[in-house]
Design a protein around this motif. Sequence first.
Motif, PDB file in Angstrom:
ATOM      1  N   TYR A 114       0.843  -1.194   0.000  1.00 37.82           N
ATOM      2  CA  TYR A 114       0.000   0.000   0.000  1.00 37.82           C
ATOM      3  C   TYR A 114       0.879   1.246   0.000  1.00 37.82           C
ATOM      4  CZ  TYR A 114      -4.074  -2.815   1.342  1.00 37.82           C
ATOM      5  OH  TYR A 114      -5.099  -3.715   1.368  1.00 37.82           O
ATOM      6  N   ILE A 146      -8.047  -6.568  -0.287  1.00 38.38           N
ATOM      7  CA  ILE A 146      -7.414  -5.284  -0.598  1.00 38.38           C
ATOM      8  C   ILE A 146      -8.388  -4.160  -0.260  1.00 38.38           C
ATOM      9  CG2 ILE A 146      -6.314  -3.890  -2.375  1.00 38.38           C
ATOM     10  CD1 ILE A 146      -4.780  -6.401  -1.610  1.00 38.38           C
ATOM     11  N   ARG A 159      -5.858   5.192  -0.762  1.00 38.19           N
ATOM     12  CA  ARG A 159      -4.478   4.745  -0.961  1.00 38.19           C
ATOM     13  C   ARG A 159      -4.444   3.828  -2.166  1.00 38.19           C
ATOM     14  NH1 ARG A 159      -3.631   0.568   4.173  1.00 38.19           N
ATOM     15  NH2 ARG A 159      -5.359  -0.835   3.666  1.00 38.19           N
ATOM     16  N   ASN A 160      -3.273   3.671  -2.716  1.00 38.67           N
ATOM     17  CA  ASN A 160      -3.101   2.804  -3.877  1.00 38.67           C
ATOM     18  C   ASN A 160      -2.323   1.553  -3.465  1.00 38.67           C
ATOM     19  OD1 ASN A 160      -4.350   4.600  -5.661  1.00 38.67           O
ATOM     20  ND2 ASN A 160      -2.445   5.793  -5.845  1.00 38.67           N
ATOM     21  N   VAL A 161      -2.412   0.544  -4.281  1.00 35.65           N
ATOM     22  CA  VAL A 161      -1.574  -0.638  -4.108  1.00 35.65           C
ATOM     23  C   VAL A 161      -0.661  -0.714  -5.332  1.00 35.65           C
ATOM     24  CG1 VAL A 161      -3.260  -2.204  -5.143  1.00 35.65           C
ATOM     25  CG2 VAL A 161      -1.513  -3.119  -3.608  1.00 35.65           C
ATOM     26  N   LEU A 211      -8.678  -0.145  -0.377  1.00 37.31           N
ATOM     27  CA  LEU A 211      -8.035   1.040  -0.930  1.00 37.31           C
ATOM     28  C   LEU A 211      -8.680   2.338  -0.452  1.00 37.31           C
ATOM     29  CD1 LEU A 211      -7.426  -0.121  -4.610  1.00 37.31           C
ATOM     30  CD2 LEU A 211      -5.864  -0.204  -2.656  1.00 37.31           C
ATOM     31  N   TRP A 247      -1.822   6.480   3.339  1.00 41.23           N
ATOM     32  CA  TRP A 247      -3.181   7.008   3.217  1.00 41.23           C
ATOM     33  C   TRP A 247      -3.112   8.491   2.838  1.00 41.23           C
ATOM     34  CZ3 TRP A 247      -7.298   4.132   2.790  1.00 41.23           C
ATOM     35  CH2 TRP A 247      -7.358   2.872   3.420  1.00 41.23           C
TER      36      TRP A 247
END
Length: 1618
Positions: free
Chosen positions: A1304, A1360, A1324-1326, A1362, A1307
């Motif tokens: 991740y 997951i 947030r991105n992965v 996000l 945030w």
Amino acid sequence: MASLLWLLSITMIALSNVSLTVLAFICAGPWGRCMGSECGPGGSQSRAVWCAHSEGWTTLHTNCDQSERPDNQQSCFRVCDWHKDLYEWQLGAWNQCVPVMMRSAGLQRPTVCTRGEEGIQTREVGCVQKSDGEPAEDVICEYFEPKPRQEQACLIACPRDCVVSEFSPWTSCSKTCGIGLRNRIRFVLAPPLFGGSACPNLTEFQTCQPGLCEGEENLYSLRVGPWGSCSVPLPRIARQKMREKGKGRLREKGKTKDPETRELIKKKRNKNRQNRPGGKFWDLQVGYQTREVTCVHKSGTIEALSLCSQEMLPVTFQACVIPRDCDVTEWSGWSACSKQCYDPNGAKGERSRSRKVSQFPIGGGVECPELEEKEPCSPQDGAVPPCTVYTWKTTEWTECRVDMLLSQQDRRRGNLTGLCGGGIQTREVYCVQASAVAPPNLSSLRSREGLRPVDSELCLGLPPNTTQLCHISCPVECEVSLWSAWGPCTYENCQDQTTKKGFKLRKRRIINEPTDGTGNCPHLVEAIPCEDPSCFEWLVVKLEECVPDNEMECGPGTQIPQVQCINSDGEKVEKQLCRDAILPMPTICEVPCSKDCALSPWTPWSFCSHTCSGKNTEGKQTRVRSILAHNAGEGGLQCPNVSALQETRNCNEHPCTVYHWQTGSWGQCIEDSSGPNTNTSLGRTRGDDISCSVGMQTRKVICVRVNVGQVPPKKCPESLRPDTVRPCLLPCKRDCTVTPYSDWSLCPPACEKTKSKQYRKRMIIQLPANGGQDCPEILSQERECEAPSVCHGYRWKTHKWRRCQLVPWSVRQDTPGAQETCGPGIQFRAVSCRKLDGGQADVEVCLKLASPMPALTQLCHLPCQDDCQLSSWSKFSTCTADCVGVRTRKRILVGKSKKRDQCKNNQMYPLSETQYCPCNKYNAQPVGNWSDCILPEGSRMESQPGVRVQGDMKECGQGYRYQAMVCYDQDNRIVETSRCNSHGYIEEACIIPCPSDCKLSEWSNWSRCSKSCGSGVKVRSKWLREKPYNGGRPCPKLDHVNQVYEVVPCVSDCGQYVWVTEPWSVWKVSSVDLKSNCGEGVQTRKIRCMLNTIDGPSEQVEDYLCDPEEMPLGARNSRLPCPEDCVLSDWGAWSACPLPCSENSTRLRVAFPLRKPGKEKKCPPTKEAEPCKLNINCFHYSYNITDWSTCQLSDRAVCGYGLKTRMLDCVRSDGKSVDLSFCKELGLERKWQMNASCVVECPVNCQLSEWSPWSECTHTCGLAGTLWRTRSVIQAPQGDGRPCPSQMKQWKPCLVKPCYSWRYSAWSDCKSDAARCGEGMRFRNVSCFVSDGSGQQDSSVVDDELCGDVELSVNGDRLIILQELCTVPCPGECYLTDWTVWSPCQLSCVSGDDLGFGSIQVRSRAVVAQDPENLLECPEQELEARPCAGGQCFEYKWRTGTWRGSSRHVWCQRSDGMNVTGGCLAAAKPMADRSCEPPCTKPWSLCTEAGVCGCEEGYTEVMTSDGGLDQCTVIPVLEIPTASDNKADVKTIRAYNPVQPAASAPGRAGRTWFLQPFGPDGTLKTWVYGVAAGVFVLLVFIISMTYLACKKPKKPQRRQMNNRLKPLTLAYDGDADM
């Protein structure tokens, strides 16, 4: 007197009354056993009660108070064995741990707690009934088991205070103008435990005012609340009714359509139904949810929305999915048991049942429960067949192999076959299916599925041993006795005496039978041809006394011989057998008269000088006699001359031609063609070989003449000719037997892309023998695994997204712009379960085996009229080369957006992106350590030619070691090693040194036996030639000169060496009477020590070999008789003393008259007696047994079975060893065993298994991965065997692979939609990250394509997330921070030792405020703690800074270097402030750490008489410049004024030494006096030397000094060291 006695008696009575009334008390004994006829409460028990005096003795009952007498009998509960099932001990919970100090009065608790306080905790223990828990008497339960303990020791932990971290830096001010707050936060590292101090505040606040505000402060904020639950709009029901009416009308209209049209409509409807989102598994329904929008004052009160000035209010509704809980069907029935056979002792099977999902959870509904249940099961006997049983099988043991002796290591390999003794043999173990009936013998194993090898894991239990000790019997060499004496000339066959040819024979016998029979013994008979043989002859036993003729008293006479008949072997036989032999005639003799010469009798004939006669040798025998008395002048017979005193005769006249039969070794056993049936099985066994038939063996027999060679057979005695043919047993032929091939090994899982092979093998279970069929060469096979047609696996298939659904019109109809169908909504899609080959599968299978189910819904946005719509970005264009040019990606406007001018703004809506082509540069470098040195595969060694022995692998020689290579790109990111054109390793040759065993020499020859008579010892030795190294076989224990000895007992024949005397010489008369030639005289003779053989004394040896005590006399004094004197013979031997020896006994010796005396003369006594004296002439004899020898092996044996011996001595009472015949003649008992078997431990070398296959890599990626392989000890070393190597594991690095993982991003900040505060979202991105797996290098972001083979999960979590809800605090609002991460696990330790209270970890939330006015409304800070596994110990210590004035910094530090608050003992805190009373006011004075006034650096203290500081004075300073000073190299002493630093060069500090001559009290220090004394002595020395150098020499010495002396000059340059 009477009155005195009366007074005494009265006193005693009074005393006794006092003692009886005061000093007696009642005692009671313990209760006895409960007795009774029935079990239960009806029993009774008794005890003893008595009256005892205080001094311990028992007195009368009347002396005690009877009213206090206790009962001596009571009722009781009689316990029986069946009560054990009715009663039990009930154990209560342990109470709180109470300190021992509180229970022990007078003990004080320690002020400082270090490790904890010892305590005691108790519990209730009682006997109860099992049925209802009713209490019962403890004796009932004690009858069966002792009462459990009611107390136990415990430890009360010391209070542990809360430990917090250091504060963070101050935040910025919460306001840009006006009065705000700034804060700093710390977090909890360890919670308070065991009553420790609570945590301090985690937040500190400071007011701040960046500046004055211009205008009025905005006091109101728009806040959005959380979204409510998803609900269905009310008008939906009415719309459904309307929709149903419309459908009815459509159906009526549809009836008019033709069938073809209806069919098309039906197909389209079915297709739409299949694509409808959800299908049968979920009911997707769009609802809506709302939220509240309020206007909030900074004090927290809610005001009217109009006070919050904002152009557009946030949306208060949104589309959502109506939540649905998971719904499942009922359980199916239990499946059949996976185990389809009966085996009560084996592992159980498993059966299962399942249920299906009828409704999946939607919109956060309750998740599904377990869809499958399993339980163990076991089929019943009879319902199913019995299970296949597997058992271990073994091949035949290999031949016993004997390791070489240390002294045999340099022999040629061909000679090793002769080794014998203890050894080792091996076999292989494999697993087979056990058949019901075992095959009776190996011949029935031609088609045998029961012996097919299977996977070893199927066999339970420990496998049989693969090695065992064995023993090869050592060949026993044939031992023969010495040759006997040659016998008489006899016929070859006494039954056939027609030939005149005869033989003289000598024989020897076999002492020790050889292993393979007497055929290999040397010849036992030798023959010499002779003439005039006879089978029987007369033997003269003795001659009778000489009887004079004519009955005269003296003169000539005859001696009658006494004879007996003997055969050719010397045995006495009947006299008539000698009828053909010549009878010995009487011999002529003479009895001397008184005047005749007297001669001694002839001595016995000597041994023959030669054993045979030839051209140059002739056997002779002699005998002698001596003159004992001369004749009397003319009247008697004269003495003969010297030559007549000796006689010689020929002996052993046979020629030296010795013949014997010589035999060759027996040949191989072959079939006897002359036999009636050679193939019939005899069923006879000899050893381990089954004998099938009788054959024959032949050998060659020839006649041999000694020292010549083969001669015709007629030269040897035909009757003694050995056999040339003998029967033998033919062993059966034995063919090689192998098992069938095992099943092919399993191929790896079907979906793996690597090529692999599968194997199968077969085992040799019987080796060929006796010409049987050989074993096949190929015992294992391999083949490529077939490519699988189907790759088993499951995946989710997602279908396309459906149209975007907005909030129902009924909800949004009143909002601005509601007439336009656009805005945010929700869209659905369907998912299904597929096999990897594309086939359909149940959804439950994917839930169990596939990745998490993809999302069914997602937010969407329907563009409004004014929105700009763009397509997705295309992929970047490809680069023609690295580091050259650029690459681009594009997107386009879609729909009506193409025509809108605001959408053509390239800055807001860029349609292309450009970036430089990546510049990929790679460099490779080694990483990690070198691996172990690894020998190439297949490097087995053969211990013997053609024999592969398990465990004997090559362990030394040239190998290779490896070091991994890692490849990095230009950004120092790890990439595949192939990018660097590397195969992943550096390879380097290495050497594993070979072990060298201890090498000893051969045994030396045995020394001579230490005693010539009786038992002694003999010694042999070997010495060290080469020490062991590199793990070779160790040496036996050596002495200081590196030799090892072997000492064994030996025995020497006491008759081996004998004294041999020559005849006495002629008398030498000392007082000669010329007339009579008589008187005193001397006789001498020579004495020699000779080696005694069967043929008599053969050669002279050194005298020390014979017994000196038995040495005969070499001279004697005696009287030569005169004429007419009586002449006696020499004295005979002494008679034996009667045993046991006694001085009252005597022994005798006699002589007989040879010449009678003349007239008037008498003979001296013919008998002589002497008393028997112990150890002088009378001896006792006894056997003496020696100690056991060491275990003696055959010369070829290494170890194993041997023989230990001991010797028997006959010992005389004076301690001398004598011949065993002395003890045998006395008939002494021989009760000892002379030989015993023994075992010498075999030097078994360590034997190892083969290396296991290389393990999987310990890490799937990164730098630290290693491959391991192991081996185990099959046979531990024994004795002097080669020890096991220390390396039982080997490793080499894995191929370095980049570690790709999904991670991740951080945030984003929490943002509320179109409002200043309230509920919001953070995102947030992965992304795909790469690292080297070491944890020391930060991960780097790379393209997501590189994580294509990595499961989409973060830290193992496949769910997951996000985005998540968050809260944006409103201005002035006080709130709690997010939870900190859990702290590392910590143990309760003291000095690094765990106290056993477990591990704990903690997290906390601090308070954050934005406005000083709202501080009182802040919530409490929060703390959470939880137990955890593992953990580490931390220690806390106080740290101090340097003093700055009267203060210094003091803080607490954790053992890992972190500065903390709490944890350190407050009582041990160092002082942080110091002050002096009175204050230090003198110039250049300061307050020291000791709390007294002192001086600054460069000044010395001058103290007052009462110890106070009077003044600080400047110290005279010795300045020593360093090499950097640009001054002359001259040392000077000058005063240095520290008050004027400008006079010194910059950087002077740190390059000057300061010597302080004054102490703190102002007096000179001791070293100053020492320096002054040294300077004084130096000055005296300089003056003295100067005086002597300048003094003129004296005149008398001037002539002697030719060379002028140079004057001694000393130049003093002011150096302080002079």
